[in-house]
Design a protein around this motif. Sequence first.
Motif, mmCIF file in Angstrom:
data_model
loop_
_atom_site.group_PDB
_atom_site.id
_atom_site.type_symbol
_atom_site.label_atom_id
_atom_site.label_comp_id
_atom_site.label_asym_id
_atom_site.label_seq_id
_atom_site.Cartn_x
_atom_site.Cartn_y
_atom_site.Cartn_z
ATOM 1 N N PRO A 12 -5.778 87.103 3.840
ATOM 2 C CA PRO A 12 -4.491 86.829 4.468
ATOM 3 C C PRO A 12 -4.154 85.345 4.468
ATOM 4 C CG PRO A 12 -6.139 87.273 6.122
ATOM 5 C CD PRO A 12 -6.775 87.513 4.807
ATOM 6 N N ALA A 13 -5.141 84.504 4.279
ATOM 7 C CA ALA A 13 -4.897 83.082 4.476
ATOM 8 C C ALA A 13 -4.749 82.335 3.159
ATOM 9 C CB ALA A 13 -6.021 82.497 5.293
ATOM 10 N N ILE A 67 4.639 76.545 -2.269
ATOM 11 C CA ILE A 67 4.529 75.698 -1.084
ATOM 12 C C ILE A 67 5.086 74.321 -1.378
ATOM 13 C CG2 ILE A 67 2.951 74.718 0.602
ATOM 14 C CD1 ILE A 67 1.180 77.044 0.264
ATOM 15 N N HIS A 74 5.360 71.461 6.816
ATOM 16 C CA HIS A 74 4.975 72.884 6.894
ATOM 17 C C HIS A 74 3.716 73.149 6.090
ATOM 18 C CE1 HIS A 74 5.726 75.378 3.355
ATOM 19 N NE2 HIS A 74 6.825 74.718 3.085
ATOM 20 N N LEU A 82 0.291 74.558 7.707
ATOM 21 C CA LEU A 82 -0.253 75.792 7.134
ATOM 22 C C LEU A 82 -1.740 75.646 6.847
ATOM 23 C CD1 LEU A 82 0.321 78.642 5.846
ATOM 24 C CD2 LEU A 82 0.466 77.438 3.699
ATOM 25 N N PHE A 90 -5.081 79.895 14.699
ATOM 26 C CA PHE A 90 -4.351 80.220 13.471
ATOM 27 C C PHE A 90 -2.987 80.812 13.803
ATOM 28 C CE2 PHE A 90 -3.399 83.877 10.664
ATOM 29 C CZ PHE A 90 -3.042 83.182 9.519
ATOM 30 N N MET A 91 -2.982 81.801 14.711
ATOM 31 C CA MET A 91 -1.730 82.467 15.066
ATOM 32 C C MET A 91 -0.765 81.478 15.732
ATOM 33 S SD MET A 91 -1.644 85.554 14.083
ATOM 34 C CE MET A 91 -2.631 86.936 13.566
ATOM 35 N N MET A 133 0.685 79.106 13.106
ATOM 36 C CA MET A 133 1.657 79.785 12.257
ATOM 37 C C MET A 133 2.966 79.985 13.003
ATOM 38 S SD MET A 133 0.518 80.177 9.286
ATOM 39 C CE MET A 133 1.682 81.308 8.556
ATOM 40 N N ARG A 184 4.871 76.824 13.006
ATOM 41 C CA ARG A 184 5.341 76.422 11.683
ATOM 42 C C ARG A 184 6.705 77.047 11.407
ATOM 43 N NH1 ARG A 184 4.481 79.391 7.383
ATOM 44 N NH2 ARG A 184 4.739 78.498 5.332
ATOM 45 N N GLU A 185 6.995 78.182 12.045
ATOM 46 C CA GLU A 185 8.252 78.890 11.767
ATOM 47 C C GLU A 185 9.499 78.029 11.984
ATOM 48 O OE1 GLU A 185 9.186 81.719 10.299
ATOM 49 O OE2 GLU A 185 7.088 81.897 9.758
ATOM 50 N N MET A 199 10.168 76.033 8.922
ATOM 51 C CA MET A 199 10.727 76.842 7.842
ATOM 52 C C MET A 199 12.215 77.066 8.079
ATOM 53 S SD MET A 199 8.019 77.260 6.195
ATOM 54 C CE MET A 199 8.433 78.401 4.905
ATOM 55 N N HIS A 250 -3.427 92.710 0.581
ATOM 56 C CA HIS A 250 -2.562 91.750 -0.109
ATOM 57 C C HIS A 250 -3.292 91.194 -1.319
ATOM 58 C CE1 HIS A 250 -0.789 87.453 -0.157
ATOM 59 N NE2 HIS A 250 -0.220 88.211 -1.062
ATOM 60 N N CYS A 299 3.344 82.099 -7.301
ATOM 61 C CA CYS A 299 3.461 80.663 -7.080
ATOM 62 C C CYS A 299 3.102 80.325 -5.657
ATOM 63 C CB CYS A 299 4.870 80.203 -7.386
ATOM 64 S SG CYS A 299 6.081 80.796 -6.210
ATOM 65 N N ASN A 300 2.696 81.289 -4.838
ATOM 66 C CA ASN A 300 2.367 81.051 -3.436
ATOM 67 C C ASN A 300 3.554 81.244 -2.527
ATOM 68 O OD1 ASN A 300 -0.224 80.601 -2.960
ATOM 69 N ND2 ASN A 300 -0.163 78.390 -2.914
ATOM 70 N N ILE A 326 2.975 83.022 1.077
ATOM 71 C CA ILE A 326 3.100 82.486 2.424
ATOM 72 C C ILE A 326 4.109 83.284 3.225
ATOM 73 C CG2 ILE A 326 2.200 80.162 2.066
ATOM 74 C CD1 ILE A 326 4.947 79.125 1.750
ATOM 75 N N LEU A 332 2.154 86.217 4.439
ATOM 76 C CA LEU A 332 1.325 85.699 5.523
ATOM 77 C C LEU A 332 2.155 85.513 6.787
ATOM 78 C CD1 LEU A 332 -1.332 84.473 6.443
ATOM 79 C CD2 LEU A 332 -0.621 82.317 5.452
ATOM 80 N N LEU A 349 2.852 88.508 8.781
ATOM 81 C CA LEU A 349 1.734 89.084 9.532
ATOM 82 C C LEU A 349 1.454 88.328 10.822
ATOM 83 C CD1 LEU A 349 -0.568 89.651 6.479
ATOM 84 C CD2 LEU A 349 0.500 91.415 7.842
ATOM 85 N N THR A 350 2.256 87.301 11.103
ATOM 86 C CA THR A 350 2.002 86.500 12.296
ATOM 87 C C THR A 350 2.875 86.969 13.455
ATOM 88 O OG1 THR A 350 3.577 84.898 11.481
ATOM 89 C CG2 THR A 350 1.273 84.450 11.022
ATOM 90 N N PRO A 351 2.551 86.532 14.663
ATOM 91 C CA PRO A 351 3.211 87.091 15.863
ATOM 92 C C PRO A 351 4.723 86.921 15.864
ATOM 93 C CG PRO A 351 1.409 85.635 16.482
ATOM 94 C CD PRO A 351 1.527 85.539 15.011
ATOM 95 N N TYR A 352 5.238 85.929 15.152
ATOM 96 C CA TYR A 352 6.678 85.694 15.154
ATOM 97 C C TYR A 352 7.429 86.943 14.687
ATOM 98 C CZ TYR A 352 10.638 82.510 15.091
ATOM 99 O OH TYR A 352 11.803 81.877 15.362
ATOM 100 N N LEU A 356 -3.633 93.993 8.458
ATOM 101 C CA LEU A 356 -4.219 93.615 7.187
ATOM 102 C C LEU A 356 -5.602 94.243 7.094
ATOM 103 C CD1 LEU A 356 -2.927 91.738 5.095
ATOM 104 C CD2 LEU A 356 -4.692 90.116 5.676
#
Lengths: 385, 137, 146
Positions: free
Chosen positions: A13-14, A66, A105, A109, A124-125, A128, A131-132, A135, B15, B21-22, B26, B29, B32-35, B45
């Motif tokens: 996942p990372a 990225i 970002h 990440l 990690f959570m 992330m 970071r939103e 974005m 996944h 290209c990433n 991302i 990824l 899959l986060t709480p947002y 996952l």
Amino acid sequence: MSLIEIPVGPQHPALHEPILLRVRADGERVVGIQVVTGYNHRGVEKLGERSTWSKDVFLYSRICGICNTVHAQTYTQGVEAIGGIEVPPRAQYLRTLVMELERIHSHILICAVMAEVVGFDSLFMLMMRDREPVMMLKELVTGNRVIADYYVLGGVRRDLDEVKKDKILKVLEGVEARVKYYKKIFMEDYTITKRLLGVGVIKPSEAVAYSLVGPTLRGSGVKSDVRADDPYAAYGEIPFNVVTYSDGDSLSRMLVRLDETLESIEMIRYIIKHLPEGPIAPKTPIRTLHEGEAFSRVEAPRGELIYHIVSKGGDKPYRVKVRTPSFNNIINGVIAYRDARIADVPVILTSFDPCISCTERILVIDERNGSTKVLSLKDLSRWGK
Amino acid sequence: MNKVKLIKYSPWLLHFNTGACNGCDIEVLAALTPYYDPERFGVKLAPNPRHADVMVVTGAVTKKAAERLKRLYDQMPPPKFVIAVGACAISGGIFSGSYAVLNGADKAVPVDMYVPGCPPRPEAILYGVVKLLSKLG
Amino acid sequence: MSKAVEFLRSLGLTCKEVKQARRYVFEVSPDKLRVVVTGLIKLNLNIYSSTISVVDYINEGVIEVNYCLWVIDEKLMIVLRVRVPRDSPKVPTIHDIIPGALNGELEAYDLFGVVFEGNDKLRRGFLVPLDIANQGVFPLRKDFKV
């Protein structure tokens, strides 16, 4: 010799892109490592020769999702150097703004990924989540969250108005507070310091000889940053500090990134305050170039990115050579694994911010009985706990 | 008992990046986060292919990664589904026609759902998963 | 004036004009390359190998190998340009002098077939898919058709 292969998920996942590290281990100790590449080779350099100068901006943006705007910057600035195309100052500042948003970002990440690799899932959570908003800012400025396609030859696509400026400043305030908090965690937290401190040490002389670049080089105390040494876009006019840490271990490399994030936030504030007026793109699109060549360098979030562009005139490039920072850091960075424990391998790899990483299959060969296992980075990181 | 119905309540994702290209990665990824909170749909996952129900493929399928992709697909237990995320996984996208690329995940494994975009937003990826589940009935 | 550029000029190499600032391009013959690079390293400057860029000039029958070296202390890029015949592109390796040149040499061999004499780590399939590598063709050469 019996070979046992245990393929545990090339999905992670990372870390994302596929790469294979062949680790030779004597018990717990790493005695040799070989990097197997090619899972992600798409033949971009050949494809670029097929397309035209202006269309290639989109192709080279898609080398890396990225750091897509820095790829676009390197390509366009090289083409502009060959063609002698003047970029209006406002466009230069806007390009710098987007590149710095991208750096923020990207650095958040990889710090989040590092937290995940050492087993600190809640950090990690949280990272992330924080970071939103960045974005979202990128979407506000460029129109897309990840692949921006913000560049055209000679300028940028979208302008920035006062409402957007205020929004950026407001959001960055929140981000800054959080990044300061994360820096404190990285410096003080027991779990993180225990796993990162003194792991994968690279001496300054080695870092230079093995041609490591970016935060990996600066984490070893070598002051080298393309933005300061070889200014491009608007970097010559914006004040900022080049961050270095002298320990050369994984923790230094992560702290360089966190400090750079804070620097980037300051730079964005400066850009918004001093944004010059004027046009943002040339009136007529640029289609053909005369003969020439350019060596174009940019400081990507992961280090020095260099393009060698050769033009033979006409509307197509003759040759565009791309060298990404991770290509140096991953392949030549094998020196950092000397005498590491197996559990440290994913930590060291992550501390390079590997842009190609992630089928993350690591082949562990036990020298004593010759058995072979294939493990994922995630499993390896679990061994360390 | 209908096995397909069983996975509807908690599909576990695998996944795999086949040379992307990433950008899509991302976003997967981020999804899959709480947002974006994927666990409200039971989406998690999977730790390895043998636990997975749905494979999420991102990126133009390179020849070298295609072998891995087929092997991973074979390792998943049936019933299994594949979602191709992003323009590259659908058709090769901007990389189609390259000497190292197979043009699209469906050249290597059967694909059940396509999520377009370059890259698609995290919401779109989750919507793709939910749409696949509703298709299962 | 920069120490590195002075040194290269003292060897009788001529600098080619480039439009960009801080870029110095020198043409070097393949047999002199190792002497030049060893001399540069002995200047006690922080020099790293930025990249090795290969260009295939099919009409002239020449393959051009550009060694891009960045001098950290003097903030300039030195490009050593070696031109070799296209049908037998051979240059001496420099990865024992600058270890960081290894990845560039591996890539140049796999994509262009430039042989770096003395480098025993060269192999096909480093980046190129094996079906193409096994045909013995080099994908980035101009005569390779997709």
